[in-house]
Write a protein that holds these residues in place. Sequence first.
Motif, PDB file in Angstrom:
ATOM      1  N   GLU A   1       0.852  -1.132   0.151  1.00 18.44           N
ATOM      2  CA  GLU A   1       0.024   0.113   0.039  1.00 18.44           C
ATOM      3  C   GLU A   1       0.795   1.399  -0.095  1.00 18.44           C
ATOM      4  OE1 GLU A   1       0.767  -1.316   4.237  1.00 18.44           O
ATOM      5  OE2 GLU A   1       0.072  -2.321   2.594  1.00 18.44           O
ATOM      6  N   HIS A   2       2.190   1.107   0.216  1.00 21.83           N
ATOM      7  CA  HIS A   2       3.150   2.269   0.138  1.00 21.83           C
ATOM      8  C   HIS A   2       3.852   2.573  -1.241  1.00 21.83           C
ATOM      9  CE1 HIS A   2       2.914   1.411   4.598  1.00 21.83           C
ATOM     10  NE2 HIS A   2       1.937   2.349   4.458  1.00 21.83           N
ATOM     11  N   TYR A   3       4.100   1.339  -1.774  1.00 23.37           N
ATOM     12  CA  TYR A   3       5.039   1.577  -2.760  1.00 23.37           C
ATOM     13  C   TYR A   3       4.523   0.663  -4.109  1.00 23.37           C
ATOM     14  CZ  TYR A   3       8.539   2.671   0.501  1.00 23.37           C
ATOM     15  OH  TYR A   3       9.372   3.497   1.488  1.00 23.37           O
TER      16      TYR A   3
ATOM     17  N   ARG B   1      11.230   0.432  -7.239  1.00 22.03           N
ATOM     18  CA  ARG B   1      10.265   0.451  -6.402  1.00 22.03           C
ATOM     19  C   ARG B   1       9.991   2.221  -6.386  1.00 22.03           C
ATOM     20  NH1 ARG B   1      10.350  -0.830  -0.070  1.00 22.03           N
ATOM     21  NH2 ARG B   1      11.595   0.696  -0.095  1.00 22.03           N
ATOM     22  N   TRP B   2       8.450   2.509  -6.398  1.00 23.51           N
ATOM     23  CA  TRP B   2       8.447   3.922  -6.271  1.00 23.51           C
ATOM     24  C   TRP B   2       7.340   4.115  -5.083  1.00 23.51           C
ATOM     25  CZ3 TRP B   2      11.163   7.313  -9.592  1.00 23.51           C
ATOM     26  CH2 TRP B   2      11.746   6.688 -10.384  1.00 23.51           C
ATOM     27  N   ARG B   3       7.618   5.300  -4.604  1.00 24.74           N
ATOM     28  CA  ARG B   3       6.384   5.504  -3.441  1.00 24.74           C
ATOM     29  C   ARG B   3       5.173   6.086  -4.197  1.00 24.74           C
ATOM     30  NH1 ARG B   3       7.777   9.783   1.171  1.00 24.74           N
ATOM     31  NH2 ARG B   3       9.841   8.685   1.014  1.00 24.74           N
ATOM     32  N   ARG B   4       4.013   5.456  -3.366  1.00 26.86           N
ATOM     33  CA  ARG B   4       2.593   5.859  -4.132  1.00 26.86           C
ATOM     34  C   ARG B   4       2.317   7.324  -3.491  1.00 26.86           C
ATOM     35  NH1 ARG B   4      -0.154   1.509  -6.081  1.00 26.86           N
ATOM     36  NH2 ARG B   4       0.658  -0.517  -5.412  1.00 26.86           N
ATOM     37  N   THR B   5       1.377   7.938  -4.131  1.00 27.89           N
ATOM     38  CA  THR B   5       0.740   8.923  -3.794  1.00 27.89           C
ATOM     39  C   THR B   5       0.006   8.961  -2.472  1.00 27.89           C
ATOM     40  OG1 THR B   5       0.728   9.940  -6.046  1.00 27.89           O
ATOM     41  CG2 THR B   5      -0.737  11.057  -4.588  1.00 27.89           C
ATOM     42  N   ASP B   6      -0.131  10.085  -1.629  1.00 31.72           N
ATOM     43  CA  ASP B   6      -0.593   9.836  -0.493  1.00 31.72           C
ATOM     44  C   ASP B   6      -1.962   9.684  -0.644  1.00 31.72           C
ATOM     45  OD1 ASP B   6      -1.601  10.141   2.082  1.00 31.72           O
ATOM     46  OD2 ASP B   6      -0.673  12.040   2.509  1.00 31.72           O
ATOM     47  N   PRO B   7      -2.735   8.391  -0.137  1.00 29.72           N
ATOM     48  CA  PRO B   7      -4.076   8.420  -0.528  1.00 29.72           C
ATOM     49  C   PRO B   7      -5.286   9.107   0.267  1.00 29.72           C
ATOM     50  CG  PRO B   7      -3.289   6.438   0.936  1.00 29.72           C
ATOM     51  CD  PRO B   7      -2.117   7.266   0.462  1.00 29.72           C
ATOM     52  N   SER B   8      -4.426   9.808   1.312  1.00 34.25           N
ATOM     53  CA  SER B   8      -5.495  10.637   1.906  1.00 34.25           C
ATOM     54  C   SER B   8      -5.753  12.032   1.512  1.00 34.25           C
ATOM     55  CB  SER B   8      -4.748  10.604   3.274  1.00 34.25           C
ATOM     56  OG  SER B   8      -3.849  11.670   3.516  1.00 34.25           O
ATOM     57  N   LEU B   9      -5.065  12.269   0.547  1.00 37.92           N
ATOM     58  CA  LEU B   9      -5.215  13.511  -0.116  1.00 37.92           C
ATOM     59  C   LEU B   9      -6.454  13.685  -0.895  1.00 37.92           C
ATOM     60  CD1 LEU B   9      -1.527  14.446  -1.340  1.00 37.92           C
ATOM     61  CD2 LEU B   9      -2.642  15.008   0.942  1.00 37.92           C
TER      62      LEU B   9
ATOM     63  N   VAL C   1      -6.628  18.347  -4.685  1.00 34.47           N
ATOM     64  CA  VAL C   1      -5.179  18.574  -4.253  1.00 34.47           C
ATOM     65  C   VAL C   1      -4.236  17.780  -5.130  1.00 34.47           C
ATOM     66  CG1 VAL C   1      -3.592  18.484  -2.460  1.00 34.47           C
ATOM     67  CG2 VAL C   1      -5.847  19.529  -1.963  1.00 34.47           C
ATOM     68  N   VAL C   2      -4.682  16.555  -5.330  1.00 34.03           N
ATOM     69  CA  VAL C   2      -3.716  15.662  -6.126  1.00 34.03           C
ATOM     70  C   VAL C   2      -3.752  15.848  -7.350  1.00 34.03           C
ATOM     71  CG1 VAL C   2      -3.517  13.102  -6.974  1.00 34.03           C
ATOM     72  CG2 VAL C   2      -4.120  13.640  -4.530  1.00 34.03           C
ATOM     73  N   GLU C   3      -4.750  16.701  -7.758  1.00 36.20           N
ATOM     74  CA  GLU C   3      -4.945  16.809  -9.396  1.00 36.20           C
ATOM     75  C   GLU C   3      -4.128  18.125  -9.636  1.00 36.20           C
ATOM     76  OE1 GLU C   3      -8.456  18.968 -12.157  1.00 36.20           O
ATOM     77  OE2 GLU C   3      -9.122  17.093 -10.933  1.00 36.20           O
ATOM     78  N   ARG C   4      -4.184  19.382  -8.855  1.00 36.48           N
ATOM     79  CA  ARG C   4      -3.361  20.421  -8.961  1.00 36.48           C
ATOM     80  C   ARG C   4      -1.709  19.934  -8.570  1.00 36.48           C
ATOM     81  NH1 ARG C   4      -5.105  24.420  -4.822  1.00 36.48           N
ATOM     82  NH2 ARG C   4      -3.595  25.817  -5.841  1.00 36.48           N
ATOM     83  N   LEU C   5      -1.456  19.283  -7.914  1.00 38.63           N
ATOM     84  CA  LEU C   5      -0.145  18.706  -7.562  1.00 38.63           C
ATOM     85  C   LEU C   5       0.308  18.134  -8.947  1.00 38.63           C
ATOM     86  CD1 LEU C   5      -0.020  17.934  -3.750  1.00 38.63           C
ATOM     87  CD2 LEU C   5       1.175  19.699  -5.027  1.00 38.63           C
ATOM     88  N   THR C   6      -0.504  17.117  -9.283  1.00 39.38           N
ATOM     89  CA  THR C   6      -0.138  16.377 -10.718  1.00 39.38           C
ATOM     90  C   THR C   6       0.143  17.241 -11.846  1.00 39.38           C
ATOM     91  OG1 THR C   6      -1.250  14.517  -9.630  1.00 39.38           O
ATOM     92  CG2 THR C   6      -0.817  14.390 -12.094  1.00 39.38           C
TER      93      THR C   6
ATOM     94  N   LYS D   1       6.355  16.296  -5.861  1.00 38.00           N
ATOM     95  CA  LYS D   1       6.338  15.100  -5.274  1.00 38.00           C
ATOM     96  C   LYS D   1       6.215  14.929  -3.912  1.00 38.00           C
ATOM     97  CE  LYS D   1       8.583  11.920  -8.172  1.00 38.00           C
ATOM     98  NZ  LYS D   1       7.398  11.201  -8.199  1.00 38.00           N
ATOM     99  N   HIS D   2       7.228  16.125  -3.240  1.00 38.47           N
ATOM    100  CA  HIS D   2       7.118  16.184  -1.798  1.00 38.47           C
ATOM    101  C   HIS D   2       5.457  16.501  -1.548  1.00 38.47           C
ATOM    102  CE1 HIS D   2      11.265  16.592  -1.588  1.00 38.47           C
ATOM    103  NE2 HIS D   2      11.303  16.377  -0.505  1.00 38.47           N
ATOM    104  N   GLY D   3       4.834  17.205  -2.205  1.00 38.51           N
ATOM    105  CA  GLY D   3       3.401  17.694  -1.966  1.00 38.51           C
ATOM    106  C   GLY D   3       2.536  16.293  -1.882  1.00 38.51           C
ATOM    107  N   LEU D   4       2.935  15.348  -3.061  1.00 40.65           N
ATOM    108  CA  LEU D   4       1.979  14.324  -3.329  1.00 40.65           C
ATOM    109  C   LEU D   4       2.457  13.177  -2.104  1.00 40.65           C
ATOM    110  CD1 LEU D   4       1.986  14.162  -7.240  1.00 40.65           C
ATOM    111  CD2 LEU D   4       0.278  14.318  -5.727  1.00 40.65           C
ATOM    112  N   GLY D   5       3.509  13.335  -1.614  1.00 42.12           N
ATOM    113  CA  GLY D   5       4.054  12.322  -0.563  1.00 42.12           C
ATOM    114  C   GLY D   5       5.024  11.381  -1.076  1.00 42.12           C
ATOM    115  N   GLU D   6       5.395  11.392  -2.484  1.00 37.33           N
ATOM    116  CA  GLU D   6       6.294  10.712  -3.063  1.00 37.33           C
ATOM    117  C   GLU D   6       7.796  10.831  -3.008  1.00 37.33           C
ATOM    118  OE1 GLU D   6       5.275  10.741  -7.350  1.00 37.33           O
ATOM    119  OE2 GLU D   6       3.028  10.518  -6.782  1.00 37.33           O
ATOM    120  N   ARG D   7       7.695  11.921  -2.230  1.00 39.53           N
ATOM    121  CA  ARG D   7       9.388  12.428  -1.623  1.00 39.53           C
ATOM    122  C   ARG D   7       9.125  12.692  -0.400  1.00 39.53           C
ATOM    123  NH1 ARG D   7      12.112  14.948  -6.802  1.00 39.53           N
ATOM    124  NH2 ARG D   7      12.186  13.150  -8.367  1.00 39.53           N
ATOM    125  N   GLY D   8      10.345  12.926   0.329  1.00 38.47           N
ATOM    126  CA  GLY D   8      10.364  13.587   1.717  1.00 38.47           C
ATOM    127  C   GLY D   8       9.826  12.450   2.801  1.00 38.47           C
TER     128      GLY D   8
END
Length: 107
Positions: free
Chosen positions: A14-16, A23-31, A35-40, A73-80
Amino acid sequence: MSDAGPSDGPAEDEHYFVVKGRRWRRTDPSLPDDVVERLTSHLGRGRSGVRVAKKAGDDDAVAAARHRVGLAKHGLGERGPRWWDDEPAARLARAREALDELDALDD
């Protein structure tokens, strides 16, 4: 410590997710979706900017475009920080802060 045995390669959960053995980190599903659309959207513009700037040989523009990609990517939770280690309110605040910074780049 790896997620899977050496012959299995990296594992999805559920994280990757895994693409071509990486392996890539998934986008934060709670957003929220908006918000996801604008960040994307910012992410796509940043990636496009990297391609255009590289083709033009403009190192400063490449750096600026990569900065946009990193913020998105930080905003999406994919980094940081790992999004699953924080409360949803903190994750949303981090995403909104990234959006504020990204929107300011357009001003």
